[in-house]
Scaffold this motif. Structure first.
Motif, PDB file in Angstrom:
ATOM      1  N   ALA A 153      75.910  43.050 122.403  1.00  0.00           N
ATOM      2  CA  ALA A 153      76.703  44.272 122.314  1.00  0.00           C
ATOM      3  C   ALA A 153      75.737  45.450 122.088  1.00  0.00           C
ATOM      4  O   ALA A 153      74.561  45.235 121.760  1.00  0.00           O
ATOM      5  N   PHE A 180      72.239  52.033 112.547  1.00  0.00           N
ATOM      6  CA  PHE A 180      72.962  52.807 111.536  1.00  0.00           C
ATOM      7  C   PHE A 180      71.996  53.561 110.620  1.00  0.00           C
ATOM      8  O   PHE A 180      72.415  54.376 109.810  1.00  0.00           O
ATOM      9  N   SER A 239      76.820  46.229 111.191  1.00  0.00           N
ATOM     10  CA  SER A 239      77.666  45.430 112.094  1.00  0.00           C
ATOM     11  C   SER A 239      77.258  43.960 112.087  1.00  0.00           C
ATOM     12  O   SER A 239      77.617  43.226 113.013  1.00  0.00           O
ATOM     13  N   TRP A 243      72.441  56.629 117.239  1.00  0.00           N
ATOM     14  CA  TRP A 243      72.745  56.123 118.584  1.00  0.00           C
ATOM     15  C   TRP A 243      72.051  56.959 119.651  1.00  0.00           C
ATOM     16  O   TRP A 243      72.029  58.184 119.574  1.00  0.00           O
ATOM     17  N   THR A 267      83.743  47.787 121.986  1.00  0.00           N
ATOM     18  CA  THR A 267      84.385  48.744 121.086  1.00  0.00           C
ATOM     19  C   THR A 267      85.333  48.000 120.163  1.00  0.00           C
ATOM     20  O   THR A 267      85.770  46.892 120.463  1.00  0.00           O
ATOM     21  N   ASP A 268      85.619  48.608 119.010  1.00  0.00           N
ATOM     22  CA  ASP A 268      86.679  48.125 118.111  1.00  0.00           C
ATOM     23  C   ASP A 268      86.592  46.633 117.795  1.00  0.00           C
ATOM     24  O   ASP A 268      87.594  45.915 117.842  1.00  0.00           O
ATOM     25  N   ASN A 269      85.415  46.188 117.458  1.00  0.00           N
ATOM     26  CA  ASN A 269      85.258  44.793 117.067  1.00  0.00           C
ATOM     27  C   ASN A 269      85.776  44.595 115.630  1.00  0.00           C
ATOM     28  O   ASN A 269      86.060  45.575 114.939  1.00  0.00           O
ATOM     29  N   CYS A 273      80.416  53.987 116.085  1.00  0.00           N
ATOM     30  CA  CYS A 273      79.635  53.497 117.229  1.00  0.00           C
ATOM     31  C   CYS A 273      79.781  54.486 118.387  1.00  0.00           C
ATOM     32  O   CYS A 273      80.892  54.908 118.700  1.00  0.00           O
ATOM     33  N   CYS A 303      82.212  49.903 113.608  1.00  0.00           N
ATOM     34  CA  CYS A 303      82.648  50.095 115.006  1.00  0.00           C
ATOM     35  C   CYS A 303      83.301  51.457 115.206  1.00  0.00           C
ATOM     36  O   CYS A 303      83.356  51.965 116.324  1.00  0.00           O
TER      37      CYS A 303
END
Ligand SMILES: Cc1cc2nc3c(=O)[nH]c(=O)nc-3n(C[C@H](O)[C@H](O)[C@H](O)COP(=O)(O)OP(=O)(O)OC[C@H]3O[C@@H](n4cnc5c(N)ncnc54)[C@H](O)[C@@H]3O)c2cc1C
Ligand code: SF4
Ligand code: SF4
Length: 410
Positions: free
Chosen positions: A164, A40, A19, A44, A194-196, A261, A258
């Protein structure tokens, strides 16, 4: 000198997902050590949550599963928002006060880039002016952690990091694993995220959403199922989610990182400051605060007198909508269905449908639960389909409990 994008040449150790958090672009330590701390690579939550809180989130506490471990949640707004802030500027106010009271010596934040109003320029802010200039969203992947190297080299002892969830996972993990940051007392203010998108795709995306992307100065996906875009003359343009061009929701245009994530709520922050669990009010721009640790309480107390606060509210029941979402998603993943081009609604129909959902569907904190559940379900199946070899590492155990609750097959 930072080794910009050095990760791209490090093919042997580079994770398939990235990211661009900025940690690998630091040159004060080997890139390999940054990558070993990368979410990654490590996955998480799970052991990160265990290390940070001394336990993982409970699988029997229905709110903890969705929002993460917290001491308190409430709605709030600054009584006198400063110009340029995203909502009412709780984050910038916290950061300015933490610096002014010497709780911290510097703040890791983002200024606006010269190239584009919405692009980030990572900074280690060491004055009130530089902290204040960090306000407002830069809605693209941001290399925030590149500045942690400057804090290390400057011998900073008390640092506030604003970031973030991927930034926060990586900085916590790097500090635990290696000695470089061990003398820095880190405070963390997290944003939900979210959804960057990648900066190079941003203008294309915005130009497909807005009637005049050049004049947009603020944009956000809101609780009434529409995107709110404020233009430089103050006009508000609203575009229903259901009228967005379908290609904008593909991982090709958005990002595979993302889609992989699993911490929308920034659960390793000391305090998470967002908006999605607060009642929508376009005048007041209510925010939503989750205090997770004693440091989070300490930070929040700094601005207690400058905020109006009120209890979290909730209404509706998300269960049927989330279940329906999951079933539709699975149906679309069936062989032969993936390539079918979905049509978006006309603006008029999209507004009617958004209005219907907003008036009958989950509201306030229940809307936040809806958003977390649906993103987690979507991302789980994305990783399963595209990175099956990473499923075991990346996906936290509570994701399986959520799938089970909606009778969805893992
Ligand atoms: C890509 C993205 C998606 C988001 N999605 C949600 C969401 O779904 N739900 C929700 O409740 N909130 C979301 N937020 C957070 C929300 O937009 C606000 O930042 C938050 O509510 C704080 O508002 P504020 O007025 O207190 O912030 P301000 O006082 O204006 O401060 C904003 C802070 O955010 C930091 N920041 C800006 N852009 C980024 C970035 N790209 N990466 C890391 N830090 C950044 C800035 O450095 C600044 O310190 C998202 C933010 C981003 C950037
Ligand atoms: S997300 Fe950050 S730490 Fe991970 S590979 Fe990318 S730049 Fe490196
Ligand atoms: S959605 Fe997740 S991976 Fe993407 S920028 Fe936000 S926190 Fe990072």
């Amino acid at each position: 000198m930072s080794k910009k994008h050095s990760i791209c040449s490090d093919k042997e150790t580079k994770p398939e997902l990235c990211s661009s958090c900025g940690l690998c672009m630091c040159s004060a330590w080997p890139t390999k050590e940054s990558i070993q701390s990368c979410v990654f690579t490590t996955g998480w939550l799970g052991k990160h949550e265990q290390n940070f809180f001394g336990r993982e989130r409970s699988l029997t506490d229905s709110d903890e599963i969705v929002f993460g471990i917290s001491k308190d949640r409430f709605c709030a707004r600054m009584k006198n928002p400063a110009p340029g802030v995203q909502f009412t500027g709780i984050i910038t106010s916290l950061a300015k006060k933490a610096f002014a009271t010497e709780m911290v010596e510097a703040v890791l934040t983002l200024h606006r880039g010269k190239e584009d109003y919405f692009f980030p320029e990572p900074v280690l802010a060491r004055s009130i002016e530089d902290i204040a200039a960090g306000c407002g969203s830069k809605p693209v992947l941001a290399q925030t952690l590149i500045s942690i190297e400057k804090a290390y080299q400057a011998g900073i002892k008390k640092l506030l990091v604003i970031g973030a969830p991927c930034h926060i996972h990586n900085v916590r993990s790097f500090q635990e694993r290696y000695s470089y940051l061990k003398n820095i007392d880190i405070y963390v203010v997290g944003i939900p995220c979210t959804d960057n998108v990648k900066p190079e795709n941003f203008r294309y995306i915005l130009s497909r959403i807005s009637r005049s992307h050049e004049t947009v100065r603020h944009y956000e996906f809101m609780q009434d199922f529409t995107v709110h875009l404020y233009h430089e003359n103050g006009d508000l343009e609203r575009v229903p989610f259901f009228s967005l061009p379908p290609e904008l929701t593909s991982a090709g245009v958005l990002t595979s990182c993302c889609r992989s994530c699993f911490d929308y709520m920034n659960s390793l922050a000391d305090i998470t400051v967002g908006y999605l669990g607060a009642p929508l009010d376009i005048e007041k721009m209510n925010q939503w605060v989750l205090i997770r640790t004693e440091k989070g309480e300490e930070l929040c107390s700094l601005i207690a007198d400058d905020m109006e606060t009120f209890p979290e509210v909730t209404s509706g029941d998300r269960k049927d909508s989330v279940q329906y979402y999951g079933q539709q998603l699975l149906a679309r993943m069936q062989p032969g269905e993936e390539d079918e081009v979905r049509q978006s609604m006309s603006l008029e129909d999209g507004h009617d449908f958004a209005e219907y959902l907003y008036s009958t569907g989950p509201r306030d904190a229940e809307f936040a639960r809806y958003a977390v559940d649906t993103h987690l379900i979507r991302n789980y199946y994305y990783v399963k389909q595209n990175f099956p070899q990473r499923l075991k590492t990346l996906v936290p155990r509570h994701a399986y409990k959520i799938l089970e609750d909606y009778e969805l097959t893992p």
